[in-house]
Design a protein around this motif. Structure first.
Motif, PDB file in Angstrom:
ATOM      1  N   ALA A 658     -31.744  33.064 -33.951  1.00 43.43           N
ATOM      2  CA  ALA A 658     -32.756  34.117 -34.108  1.00 43.43           C
ATOM      3  C   ALA A 658     -32.579  35.211 -33.063  1.00 43.43           C
ATOM      4  O   ALA A 658     -32.713  36.407 -33.360  1.00 43.43           O
ATOM      5  CB  ALA A 658     -34.157  33.506 -34.009  1.00 43.43           C
ATOM      6  N   TYR A 659     -32.266  34.801 -31.846  1.00 43.46           N
ATOM      7  CA  TYR A 659     -32.043  35.781 -30.773  1.00 43.46           C
ATOM      8  C   TYR A 659     -30.843  36.667 -31.105  1.00 43.46           C
ATOM      9  O   TYR A 659     -30.885  37.893 -30.924  1.00 43.46           O
ATOM     10  CB  TYR A 659     -31.822  35.035 -29.463  1.00 43.46           C
ATOM     11  CG  TYR A 659     -31.568  35.929 -28.274  1.00 43.46           C
ATOM     12  CD1 TYR A 659     -32.490  36.893 -27.883  1.00 43.46           C
ATOM     13  CD2 TYR A 659     -30.399  35.801 -27.528  1.00 43.46           C
ATOM     14  CE1 TYR A 659     -32.258  37.709 -26.787  1.00 43.46           C
ATOM     15  CE2 TYR A 659     -30.148  36.606 -26.426  1.00 43.46           C
ATOM     16  CZ  TYR A 659     -31.088  37.571 -26.066  1.00 43.46           C
ATOM     17  OH  TYR A 659     -30.848  38.375 -24.986  1.00 43.46           O
ATOM     18  N   ALA A 660     -29.768  36.048 -31.611  1.00 37.14           N
ATOM     19  CA  ALA A 660     -28.582  36.827 -31.972  1.00 37.14           C
ATOM     20  C   ALA A 660     -28.890  37.797 -33.102  1.00 37.14           C
ATOM     21  O   ALA A 660     -28.441  38.953 -33.094  1.00 37.14           O
ATOM     22  CB  ALA A 660     -27.446  35.887 -32.375  1.00 37.14           C
ATOM     23  N   LEU A 661     -29.646  37.342 -34.097  1.00 35.21           N
ATOM     24  CA  LEU A 661     -30.011  38.234 -35.198  1.00 35.21           C
ATOM     25  C   LEU A 661     -30.855  39.412 -34.718  1.00 35.21           C
ATOM     26  O   LEU A 661     -30.657  40.549 -35.155  1.00 35.21           O
ATOM     27  CB  LEU A 661     -30.776  37.434 -36.260  1.00 35.21           C
ATOM     28  CG  LEU A 661     -29.953  36.422 -37.069  1.00 35.21           C
ATOM     29  CD1 LEU A 661     -30.865  35.510 -37.881  1.00 35.21           C
ATOM     30  CD2 LEU A 661     -28.964  37.128 -37.988  1.00 35.21           C
ATOM     31  N   ARG A 662     -31.781  39.146 -33.807  1.00 33.57           N
ATOM     32  CA  ARG A 662     -32.608  40.231 -33.287  1.00 33.57           C
ATOM     33  C   ARG A 662     -31.777  41.214 -32.473  1.00 33.57           C
ATOM     34  O   ARG A 662     -31.997  42.431 -32.554  1.00 33.57           O
ATOM     35  CB  ARG A 662     -33.739  39.653 -32.424  1.00 33.57           C
ATOM     36  CG  ARG A 662     -34.758  38.855 -33.202  1.00 33.57           C
ATOM     37  CD  ARG A 662     -35.442  39.704 -34.263  1.00 33.57           C
ATOM     38  NE  ARG A 662     -36.184  40.796 -33.692  1.00 33.57           N
ATOM     39  CZ  ARG A 662     -37.463  40.726 -33.351  1.00 33.57           C
ATOM     40  NH1 ARG A 662     -38.135  39.601 -33.552  1.00 33.57           N
ATOM     41  NH2 ARG A 662     -38.074  41.775 -32.845  1.00 33.57           N
ATOM     42  N   LEU A 663     -30.838  40.706 -31.685  1.00 33.37           N
ATOM     43  CA  LEU A 663     -29.969  41.604 -30.923  1.00 33.37           C
ATOM     44  C   LEU A 663     -29.187  42.521 -31.851  1.00 33.37           C
ATOM     45  O   LEU A 663     -28.908  43.675 -31.515  1.00 33.37           O
ATOM     46  CB  LEU A 663     -28.986  40.796 -30.068  1.00 33.37           C
ATOM     47  CG  LEU A 663     -29.525  40.137 -28.800  1.00 33.37           C
ATOM     48  CD1 LEU A 663     -28.413  39.360 -28.098  1.00 33.37           C
ATOM     49  CD2 LEU A 663     -30.126  41.157 -27.848  1.00 33.37           C
ATOM     50  N   ASP A 664     -28.842  41.999 -33.025  1.00 31.80           N
ATOM     51  CA  ASP A 664     -28.022  42.766 -33.953  1.00 31.80           C
ATOM     52  C   ASP A 664     -28.850  43.562 -34.947  1.00 31.80           C
ATOM     53  O   ASP A 664     -28.304  44.183 -35.851  1.00 31.80           O
ATOM     54  CB  ASP A 664     -27.096  41.809 -34.715  1.00 31.80           C
ATOM     55  CG  ASP A 664     -25.752  42.428 -35.002  1.00 31.80           C
ATOM     56  OD1 ASP A 664     -25.336  43.300 -34.233  1.00 31.80           O
ATOM     57  OD2 ASP A 664     -25.114  42.044 -35.999  1.00 31.80           O
ATOM     58  N   GLY A 665     -30.176  43.523 -34.791  1.00 35.16           N
ATOM     59  CA  GLY A 665     -31.038  44.261 -35.707  1.00 35.16           C
ATOM     60  C   GLY A 665     -31.060  43.688 -37.106  1.00 35.16           C
ATOM     61  O   GLY A 665     -31.328  44.413 -38.070  1.00 35.16           O
ATOM     62  N   GLU A 666     -30.798  42.404 -37.249  1.00 41.26           N
ATOM     63  CA  GLU A 666     -30.734  41.767 -38.558  1.00 41.26           C
ATOM     64  C   GLU A 666     -32.033  41.036 -38.879  1.00 41.26           C
ATOM     65  O   GLU A 666     -32.780  40.628 -37.985  1.00 41.26           O
ATOM     66  CB  GLU A 666     -29.566  40.771 -38.612  1.00 41.26           C
ATOM     67  CG  GLU A 666     -28.191  41.396 -38.518  1.00 41.26           C
ATOM     68  CD  GLU A 666     -27.756  42.001 -39.837  1.00 41.26           C
ATOM     69  OE1 GLU A 666     -28.506  41.866 -40.838  1.00 41.26           O
ATOM     70  OE2 GLU A 666     -26.664  42.603 -39.880  1.00 41.26           O
ATOM     71  N   SER A 667     -32.245  40.818 -40.164  1.00 38.55           N
ATOM     72  CA  SER A 667     -33.406  40.064 -40.621  1.00 38.55           C
ATOM     73  C   SER A 667     -33.255  38.584 -40.258  1.00 38.55           C
ATOM     74  O   SER A 667     -32.140  38.050 -40.208  1.00 38.55           O
ATOM     75  CB  SER A 667     -33.542  40.196 -42.139  1.00 38.55           C
ATOM     76  OG  SER A 667     -34.457  39.251 -42.650  1.00 38.55           O
ATOM     77  N   LEU A 668     -34.389  37.919 -40.015  1.00 35.66           N
ATOM     78  CA  LEU A 668     -34.379  36.490 -39.721  1.00 35.66           C
ATOM     79  C   LEU A 668     -34.355  35.637 -40.984  1.00 35.66           C
ATOM     80  O   LEU A 668     -34.334  34.407 -40.900  1.00 35.66           O
ATOM     81  CB  LEU A 668     -35.601  36.107 -38.881  1.00 35.66           C
ATOM     82  CG  LEU A 668     -35.764  36.819 -37.537  1.00 35.66           C
ATOM     83  CD1 LEU A 668     -37.008  36.281 -36.824  1.00 35.66           C
ATOM     84  CD2 LEU A 668     -34.532  36.620 -36.669  1.00 35.66           C
TER      85      LEU A 668
END
Length: 723
Positions: A658-668
Motif C-alpha cells: 500500500a505504501y508503494a502504491l501511494r508513493l506511485d500515485g496508484e489506486s489501492l
C-alpha cells in the motif's frame, strides 16, 4: 549465442526432493503423536468387556474360550515403566535399578526408541524386559484397525533396529487395571492377541504422572496392608505389577519413589523382576530376524533424519521470516529517505545541483526492434509526442524481424526525427550497439519496442544527468495491461520492485539494473564500459553493474514513467522471468570478483551482490521448503503460532504494498489480489529461480525467449492508463 535445449531432468529431482521432504515431515509429525496421540472417545458400540476380564489377573491373553490371565507370584514385584525412553529420566531410573540389582519391564513408545536407541540397548544389556506401548502413544481403543496394526508393527521395527529384539508384550496407552477396562480397550486387546500379543495391565496404578508426592507414589506401589482386601486368599506377601512412568514430564518424584520402594520392599524379602518372570511366562522379548533388524535400522535412521530436518526447518523458517521482514523494513526506510532526498534536490538543496536553466541537452533514443509490429508504432509516436524542448532523434534498429516490423519502421521513418537501421538478426545487445554507433547526441536513451512514454517522461528522465557524478538514470516502468488477475499481480510486483527496491538501491548507491524499457545514459559512460554487453541474457543488469563498478552513480527517477506490455499468460510470464533470472545469475557471476576489489568497484560489489544473492537467489530457493514447513506447522505443530506468523507477514506485506502504491500515485484497489499472489504467483517465481539456478549449475546455455505481443497500445497517448 549457443542455443541449447533447457535441461528437464532436474524437475524429476525437484519433485523427488519435494516428496522426500513431505515424507520426512509426515514421518516426524506421525512419530511425535500429532496424528491422534490424545485419548480418543471410545465408541459405545464396543460395549463392555466380559466380567471375567475385569476380574482377571493383569496379564491377559484374549482368545476363543475363557479369558486366560496370570498374576505375579507371591513375594514378586514387577515394576513397569510407560512412555519412554526419555533421555533425562530413563537413565536415572536405570541407575536406581542397577544399584538395587533389580530388573523391570519398560513399555516403550516406538518413536522414542527410534529417537534414543542407545537407551533401549542399555535396557536389554542390563537385563530388563521391553514391551510395546505403540509407536506414537496412540489410544488403541480409539483408532481404526489399520492404525492399530501400524502402531504395533512400527514399534516392533524400531525395537528390532535398536536392540535386535522384538516383543510380544503390549500395554495400551491410557489403560491401567483390569477393573478399569473399557469395551473398546478389550476389543483392542483381542485384536492385538490375534497378532500374537499378550496384554499387560497393572495391579497397582501409582498415578505418578500426576506428581502427587514421593510418599504417595510409594504408598500406592506398596498397596493396602494385608488383611484389608489386598491379598486374595490371605497371602501375606502378594505379588503385583506396578505401573510407573519414565517419560512424559518431570519424573523426579518417580525416581525418588522407586529408590525408596526398592529399599523398603527388598528389606521385606520382595523380589523385583520382569513381568514375564513374575508370572512364569517365557521372556517377552526375543531375537529379531535379520530382515526386521535391517528394516528397523532404516526406520530409525529415517526418523532421526526427519527430526534433524524439522529442527533445521524450524531454524530456517525463523531466519527466512526475519530476513523477509528485515528487507521490507529496509525498503520502507530507504523509500522515506529517498523521497526526502529527492524533494530537497528538486528545491535546490540536494541532488541534482540546481541550474539557472533546465538541463535539456539533445537526446538520441535507440529502439531495438525484433518482431515488434504490435507495439512499435505506438512506442515511436509516444517518443516523438514529448514536451522535451531540445532536439530528439529516434533510431529504430530492425534486428532481422520476420513480421511486419520492417514495413512499420519504414513508415515511421517518414518523420524527420526518425531513422531506421536494418541488420541481420544478432540479438538485442547487437541491435543496441548498432543504434549507439549511429547516435549523434551525448545523452542516449534506450527504450524497448513495446514501451510507451508519457509527454513529460523524457524531460524527467534526463534531468538527473545534470549532476556530473550521475552516469545513468533508471526510469519507472508501469504495467499497462493490468486488466486480469495476472496483470494485477505483475502491476503490484512492478510497483513494489521499482518504488521500493530501486529507491533502496539508489540510497545505497548500488543500483543493479536499469530496465531495458527506460534508461538514460551518457555516451562516454557507455563507451568506457565497452558498450552493451552481449555475453549475458540480462544485458541491462550486466551493463548497470559495469557502470556502478566504474564509479558512476546510477539513480532512480520515479516520475519518469514508461508503460510496457507485460506477459498476458503464465507461459509467457515464465519465459520472460526465466530469461531475466538466468541472465541476472550470469551477470552476478561475471562480476563476482567485485566485492573483493578496492575502490568504487569493491564498494559497489559489497553492497549489491550480497543483497542479490540473499534476497533474489538464496531465499527464493528455500522459500518453497519453508512454505511446505508452514503447512506442516499448521497440521502437526502449533497451528495458532503459524497462523499468527502468516497473518503478520501478510499484513506487513500488504502495508508495504500500500505504501508503494501511494508513493506511485496508484489506486489501492489491486491489493485484494495480494493474498492470492502470495499463494500462486510467488510460487511460480520461486520455481523460476530454481530452474535458472539448476540451468546455470549444469552449464547449459539458455536461448533468448521472445514474448508474444498483443498490441496493448492502440494509440500514441496513454495518459488515461494512470486511472
Amino acid at each position: 549465442m549457443v542455443r541449447t535445449r533447457t535441461p528437464r531432468g532436474h524437475w524429476v529431482l525437484f519433485l523427488l526432493s519435494g516428496l522426500v521432504l513431505a515424507a520426512a515431515l509426515l514421518l516426524n509429525g506421525f512419530a511425535h503423536g500429532a496424528m491422534g496421540e490424545g485419548h480418543g472417545s471410545h465408541s459405545k458400540a464396543a460395549g463392555l468387556p466380559p466380567e471375567e476380564a475385569t476380574r482377571a489377573g493383569p496379564v491377559l491373553r484374549p482368545g476363543p474360550g475363557p479369558v486366560r490371565s496370570a498374576r505375579p507370584a507371591s513375594g514378586t514385584i514387577a515394576l513397569t515403566f510407560d512412555d519412554g525412553p526419555d533421555p533425562t529420566w530413563t537413565p536415572r531410573l536405570l541407575d536406581v535399578l542397577r544399584r538395587h540389582h533389580a530388573q523391570a519391564t519398560f513399555f516403550t513408545v516406538g518413536a522414542r526408541v527410534a529417537e534414543h536407541p542407545e537407551l533401549a540397548r542399555r535396557m536389554v544389556r542390563e537385563g530388563h524386559e521391553i514391551g510395546s506401548h505403540t509407536y506414537t502413544h496412540a489410544d488403541m481403543g480409539a483408532v481404526p484397525g489399520w492404525r492399530l496394526r501400524l502402531e504395533l508393527d512400527l514399534t516392533q521395527r524400531a525395537l528390532a533396529g535398536a536392540t535386535g529384539r522384538t516383543t510380544n508384550l503390549v500395554r495400551q496407552p491410557f489403560s491401567a487395571t483390569p477393573a478399569s477396562l473399557t469395551g473398546a480397550q478389550w476389543a483392542a486387546a483381542e485384536a492385538a492377541a490375534r497378532h500374537g500379543y499378550v496384554t499387560v495391565l497393572a495391579d497397582r496404578d501409582t498415578g505418578d504422572w500426576r506428581r502427587p508426592g514421593v510418599e504417595r507414589i510409594v504408598e500406592r506401589a506398596i498397596g493396602p496392608a494385608p488383611g484389608k482386601g489386598a491379598s486374595p486368599g490371605g497371602r501375606a506377601r502378594p505379588g503385583a505389577i506396578v505401573m510407573l512412568h519414565d517419560s512424559g514430564g518431570d519424573r523426579a518424584q518417580t525416581v525418588a519413589a522407586v529408590d525408596r520402594l526398592l529399599t523398603r520392599l527388598s528389606a521385606r524379602g520382595y523380589r523385583f523382576t520382569t513381568v514375564s518372570r513374575a508370572v512364569g511366562l517365557p521372556p517377552g522379548d526375543v531375537p529379531a530376524s535379520a530382515t526386521d533388524r535391517a528394516v528397523g535400522g532404516a526406520l530409525i535412521m529415517s526418523q532421526r533424519l526427519a527430526g534433524w530436518l524439522v529442527g533445521a526447518m524450524t531454524v530456517l523458517f525463523g531466519v527466512v521470516t526475519a530476513l523477509t521482514l528485515l528487507r521490507l523494513a529496509l525498503m520502507v526506510l530507504a523509500a522515506r529517505v529517498h523521497v526526502r532526498r529527492t524533494r530537497r534536490g528538486r528545491r535546490g538543496r540536494g541532488r541534482p545541483p540546481t541550474r539557472r536553466t533546465p538541463f535539456t541537452p539533445p537526446v538520441s533514443i535507440v529502439v531495438p526492434a525484433y518482431n515488434e509490429e504490435a507495439g512499435l508504432a505506438a512506442t515511436v509516436r509516444s517518443l516523438l509526442d514529448t514536451d522535451y524542448p531540445a532536439p530528439v532523434e529516434v533510431i529504430v534498429v530492425d534486428d532481422g524481424s520476420t513480421d511486419g516490423t520492417p514495413r512499420i519502421a519504414r513508415e515511421l521513418a517518414r518523420h524527420p526525427a526518425v531513422r531506421v537501421v536494418h541488420q541481420v538478426n544478432g540479438g538485442k545487445p547487437s541491435a543496441l550497439n548498432t543504434g549507439l554507433s549511429h547516435a549523434r547526441a551525448e545523452i542516449v536513451v534506450l527504450v524497448d519496442g513495446d514501451t510507451v512514454f508519457q509527454r513529460d517522461t523524457l524531460r524527467r528522465l534526463v534531468a538527473p544527468l545534470a549532476d556530473p557524478r550521475v552516469g545513468a538514470v533508471s526510469g519507472n516502468t508501469k504495467v499497462a495491461n493490468r486488466g486480469g488477475v495476472l496483470g494485477r499481480w505483475q502491476h503490484l510486483e512492478y510497483v513494489i520492485g521499482f518504488n521500493l527496491d530501486r529507491r533502496l538501491f539508489d540510497v545505497l548507491q548500488c543500483m543493479p539494473t536499469i530496465p531495458g524499457a527506460i534508461g538514460a545514459f551518457r555516451r562516454q559512460v557507455l563507451a568506457s564500459v565497452g558498450g552493451v554487453p552481449a555475453d549475458t541474457l540480462a544485458e541491462d543488469t550486466d551493463l548497470t553493474m559495469a557502470i556502478g563498478r566504474a564509479g558512476w552513480r546510477v539513480v532512480y527517477e520515479e516520475r519518469a514513467l514508461a508503460w510496457t506490455e507485460a506477459p498476458s499468460s503464465l507461459r509467457q510470464l515464465w519465459r520472460q522471468r526465466y530469461r531475466w533470472c538466468y541472465g541476472t545469475l550470469q551477470a552476478m557471476w561475471k562480476h563476482r570478483r567485485a566485492p573483493a576489489q578496492r575502490g568504487p568497484s569493491g564498494r559497489y560489489g559489497r553492497r549489491c551482490l550480497p543483497y542479490l544473492t540473499v534476497f533474489q537467489v538464496v531465499l527464493p530457493l528455500f522459500a518453497p521448503a519453508v512454505d511446505v514447513f508452514t503447512l506442516y506447522g499448521l497440521v502437526f505443530l502449533n497451528p495458532l503460532k503459524y497462523v499468527v506468523v502468516w497473518a503478520l507477514f501478510s499484513g506487513v506485506a500488504a502495508l508495504v504494498a500500500a505504501y508503494a502504491l501511494r508513493l506511485d500515485g496508484e489506486s489501492l484497489g489491486p491489493l485484494w489480489t495480494l493474498p492470492l499472489q502470495q499463494v500462486v504467483y510467488r510460487q511460480l517465481m520461486y520455481l523460476v529461480v530454481f530452474q535458472s539456478v539448476v540451468t546455470a549449475l549444469l552449464g547449459a546455455r539458455l536461448r533468448w525467449h521472445t514474448i508474444r505481443r498483443t498490441g496493448t497500445f492502440g494509440t500514441p497517448r496513454v495518459d488515461s492508463l494512470r486511472t
